[in-house]
Motif scaffolding. Structure first.
Motif, mmCIF file in Angstrom:
data_model
loop_
_atom_site.group_PDB
_atom_site.id
_atom_site.type_symbol
_atom_site.label_atom_id
_atom_site.label_comp_id
_atom_site.label_asym_id
_atom_site.label_seq_id
_atom_site.Cartn_x
_atom_site.Cartn_y
_atom_site.Cartn_z
ATOM 1 N N HIS A 1 45.535 0.062 -3.453
ATOM 2 C CA HIS A 1 44.822 1.335 -3.283
ATOM 3 C C HIS A 1 43.319 1.183 -3.468
ATOM 4 O O HIS A 1 42.564 2.056 -3.065
ATOM 5 N N ASN A 2 42.890 0.106 -4.120
ATOM 6 C CA ASN A 2 41.475 -0.225 -4.293
ATOM 7 C C ASN A 2 40.645 0.983 -4.741
ATOM 8 O O ASN A 2 39.658 1.357 -4.111
ATOM 9 N N ASP A 3 41.046 1.587 -5.835
ATOM 10 C CA ASP A 3 40.289 2.738 -6.349
ATOM 11 C C ASP A 3 39.757 2.460 -7.750
ATOM 12 O O ASP A 3 39.800 1.339 -8.230
ATOM 13 N N GLU A 4 39.275 3.495 -8.403
ATOM 14 C CA GLU A 4 38.654 3.320 -9.726
ATOM 15 C C GLU A 4 39.666 3.106 -10.853
ATOM 16 O O GLU A 4 39.277 2.897 -11.990
ATOM 17 N N ASN A 5 40.929 3.116 -10.558
ATOM 18 C CA ASN A 5 41.950 2.945 -11.591
ATOM 19 C C ASN A 5 42.491 1.524 -11.654
ATOM 20 O O ASN A 5 43.637 1.299 -12.004
ATOM 21 N N ILE A 6 41.666 0.539 -11.285
ATOM 22 C CA ILE A 6 42.033 -0.868 -11.345
ATOM 23 C C ILE A 6 41.133 -1.549 -12.370
ATOM 24 O O ILE A 6 39.924 -1.329 -12.371
ATOM 25 N N PHE A 7 41.733 -2.360 -13.248
ATOM 26 C CA PHE A 7 40.981 -3.029 -14.303
ATOM 27 C C PHE A 7 41.405 -4.489 -14.377
ATOM 28 O O PHE A 7 42.564 -4.814 -14.141
ATOM 29 N N TYR A 8 40.455 -5.348 -14.722
ATOM 30 C CA TYR A 8 40.698 -6.782 -14.807
ATOM 31 C C TYR A 8 40.186 -7.285 -16.148
ATOM 32 O O TYR A 8 39.133 -6.863 -16.611
ATOM 33 N N TYR A 9 40.903 -8.223 -16.729
ATOM 34 C CA TYR A 9 40.477 -8.859 -17.973
ATOM 35 C C TYR A 9 40.556 -10.367 -17.790
ATOM 36 O O TYR A 9 41.566 -10.878 -17.341
ATOM 37 N N GLY A 10 39.489 -11.055 -18.130
ATOM 38 C CA GLY A 10 39.492 -12.509 -18.088
ATOM 39 C C GLY A 10 38.909 -13.100 -16.832
ATOM 40 O O GLY A 10 38.848 -14.308 -16.704
ATOM 41 N N ASN A 11 38.491 -12.272 -15.865
ATOM 42 C CA ASN A 11 37.904 -12.835 -14.655
ATOM 43 C C ASN A 11 36.681 -12.030 -14.209
ATOM 44 O O ASN A 11 36.562 -10.843 -14.492
ATOM 45 N N TRP A 12 35.776 -12.748 -13.526
ATOM 46 C CA TRP A 12 34.576 -12.111 -13.008
ATOM 47 C C TRP A 12 34.251 -12.736 -11.665
ATOM 48 O O TRP A 12 34.369 -13.947 -11.530
ATOM 49 N N PRO A 13 33.870 -11.984 -10.672
ATOM 50 C CA PRO A 13 33.738 -10.525 -10.671
ATOM 51 C C PRO A 13 35.117 -9.866 -10.683
ATOM 52 O O PRO A 13 36.105 -10.502 -10.339
ATOM 53 N N PRO A 14 35.167 -8.616 -11.054
ATOM 54 C CA PRO A 14 36.466 -7.923 -11.162
ATOM 55 C C PRO A 14 36.993 -7.506 -9.786
ATOM 56 O O PRO A 14 36.791 -6.386 -9.339
ATOM 57 N N THR A 15 37.664 -8.445 -9.136
ATOM 58 C CA THR A 15 38.242 -8.195 -7.816
ATOM 59 C C THR A 15 39.637 -8.805 -7.754
ATOM 60 O O THR A 15 39.944 -9.718 -8.522
ATOM 61 N N PRO A 16 40.455 -8.341 -6.816
ATOM 62 C CA PRO A 16 41.761 -8.990 -6.657
ATOM 63 C C PRO A 16 41.628 -10.481 -6.353
ATOM 64 O O PRO A 16 42.366 -11.294 -6.900
ATOM 65 N N ASP A 17 40.667 -10.852 -5.508
ATOM 66 C CA ASP A 17 40.498 -12.265 -5.159
ATOM 67 C C ASP A 17 40.142 -13.120 -6.364
ATOM 68 O O ASP A 17 40.649 -14.237 -6.520
ATOM 69 N N SER A 18 39.267 -12.609 -7.239
ATOM 70 C CA SER A 18 38.903 -13.411 -8.415
ATOM 71 C C SER A 18 40.068 -13.496 -9.402
ATOM 72 O O SER A 18 40.241 -14.519 -10.066
ATOM 73 N N ALA A 19 40.870 -12.445 -9.492
ATOM 74 C CA ALA A 19 42.058 -12.503 -10.358
ATOM 75 C C ALA A 19 43.046 -13.539 -9.820
ATOM 76 O O ALA A 19 43.582 -14.356 -10.574
ATOM 77 N N ILE A 20 43.272 -13.515 -8.508
ATOM 78 C CA ILE A 20 44.177 -14.486 -7.888
ATOM 79 C C ILE A 20 43.664 -15.905 -8.126
ATOM 80 O O ILE A 20 44.419 -16.795 -8.522
ATOM 81 N N GLU A 21 42.380 -16.089 -7.923
ATOM 82 C CA GLU A 21 41.781 -17.412 -8.114
ATOM 83 C C GLU A 21 41.960 -17.904 -9.551
ATOM 84 O O GLU A 21 42.307 -19.062 -9.780
ATOM 85 N N LEU A 22 41.721 -17.027 -10.528
ATOM 86 C CA LEU A 22 41.877 -17.425 -11.922
ATOM 87 C C LEU A 22 43.327 -17.764 -12.247
ATOM 88 O O LEU A 22 43.610 -18.802 -12.853
ATOM 89 N N PHE A 23 44.271 -16.902 -11.861
ATOM 90 C CA PHE A 23 45.681 -17.162 -12.141
ATOM 91 C C PHE A 23 46.094 -18.515 -11.558
ATOM 92 O O PHE A 23 46.764 -19.311 -12.211
ATOM 93 N N GLU A 24 45.705 -18.760 -10.305
ATOM 94 C CA GLU A 24 46.085 -20.008 -9.651
ATOM 95 C C GLU A 24 45.357 -21.209 -10.256
ATOM 96 O O GLU A 24 45.937 -22.286 -10.397
ATOM 97 N N HIS A 25 44.104 -21.023 -10.629
ATOM 98 C CA HIS A 25 43.344 -22.108 -11.248
ATOM 99 C C HIS A 25 43.993 -22.544 -12.568
ATOM 100 O O HIS A 25 44.126 -23.747 -12.827
ATOM 101 N N LEU A 26 44.390 -21.589 -13.385
ATOM 102 C CA LEU A 26 45.025 -21.936 -14.654
ATOM 103 C C LEU A 26 46.279 -22.762 -14.432
ATOM 104 O O LEU A 26 46.530 -23.728 -15.146
ATOM 105 N N ARG A 27 47.060 -22.394 -13.441
ATOM 106 C CA ARG A 27 48.307 -23.111 -13.175
ATOM 107 C C ARG A 27 48.064 -24.506 -12.623
ATOM 108 O O ARG A 27 48.815 -25.429 -12.900
#
Length: 170
Positions: free
Chosen positions: A31-57
Motif C-alpha cells: 500500500h506504500n502509505d504512512e503506516n509502514i515502519f522499518y527498523y535496522g535499515n536505511w533508507p526506510p524502503t522495502p528495497d533496503s529492508a529486502i537488501e538487509l535481510f538478504e545481506h545478513l543471510r
C-alpha cells in the motif's frame, strides 16, 4: 480490555524459498502509505529492508549450529473494527522495538477502519553472529514478550493463533 489475535505461520518449512524475503516484504508494504515502519535499515524502503535481510543471510558467517533455512518470521495482529485502538501504530512500534535490537524488522498497518491489522516481518538472522536464529524456543520467547507488552502496557489481550496455511509466502 481490548481483544486481538496474534497470527503467525507455524510451519517450520515456511519462508524457505528463494523469494520469501522480497515476496513477504513487498506483500506487507504494497500500500506504500504512512503506516509502514522499518527498523535496522536505511533508507526506510522495502528495497533496503529486502537488501538487509538478504545481506545478513548471505554475508555473515554464523556457527553451523545457528544456521536455519527459514529466512523470516511473519506475524500479524488483528483487531475487531469495533474495538480497534486509536494507538495501533504506537502499539505496533513498541512491538517492533522488542525485536529491533537484534533482528531487523519492518511492519505495516492495513485497513485501519474495516479490518485493522498490522503485519510484521522479522529476519530470522540476527545482526549479531552469536545470536541464535529467531526460530523454535527463541521465537516462542519473543512471542511471549509481545503478549506481555500488549497486556501490561496497553491492556490488550492477544490470543496467539498459529496458522499452518502458508499461501502468503508463495
Amino acid at each position: 480490555m481490548i481483544l486481538a489475535n496474534l497470527i503467525y505461520i507455524s510451519d517450520p518449512s515456511a519462508y524457505t524459498n528463494d523469494n520469501a524475503i522480497p515476496n513477504t516484504i513487498n506483500y506487507i508494504t504494497r500500500h506504500n502509505d504512512e503506516n509502514i515502519f522499518y527498523y535496522g535499515n536505511w533508507p526506510p524502503t522495502p528495497d533496503s529492508a529486502i537488501e538487509l535481510f538478504e545481506h545478513l543471510r548471505s554475508h555473515l558467517s554464523f556457527p553451523k549450529r545457528y544456521e536455519c533455512r527459514q529466512k523470516l518470521q511473519h506475524f500479524w495482529i488483528t483487531f475487531d473494527s469495533s474495538n480497534a485502538p486509536d494507538f495501533i501504530n504506537t502499539f505496533a512500534n513498541d512491538i517492533a522495538l522488542i525485536f529491533a535490537p537484534l533482528f531487523p524488522i519492518c511492519l505495516a498497518t492495513h485497513d485501519k477502519i474495516y479490518h485493522p491489522h498490522t503485519h510484521f516481518v522479522v529476519s530470522t538472522t540476527s545482526i549479531l553472529p552469536s545470536q541464535k536464529p529467531l526460530i523454535g524456543k527463541v521465537w516462542g520467547n519473543y512471542l511471549a514478550q509481545v503478549c506481555e507488552l500488549a497486556l501490561t502496557r496497553y491492556d490488550i489481550h492477544l490470543t496467539v493463533k498459529p496458522k499452518t496455511n502458508t499461501v502468503i509466502q508463495k
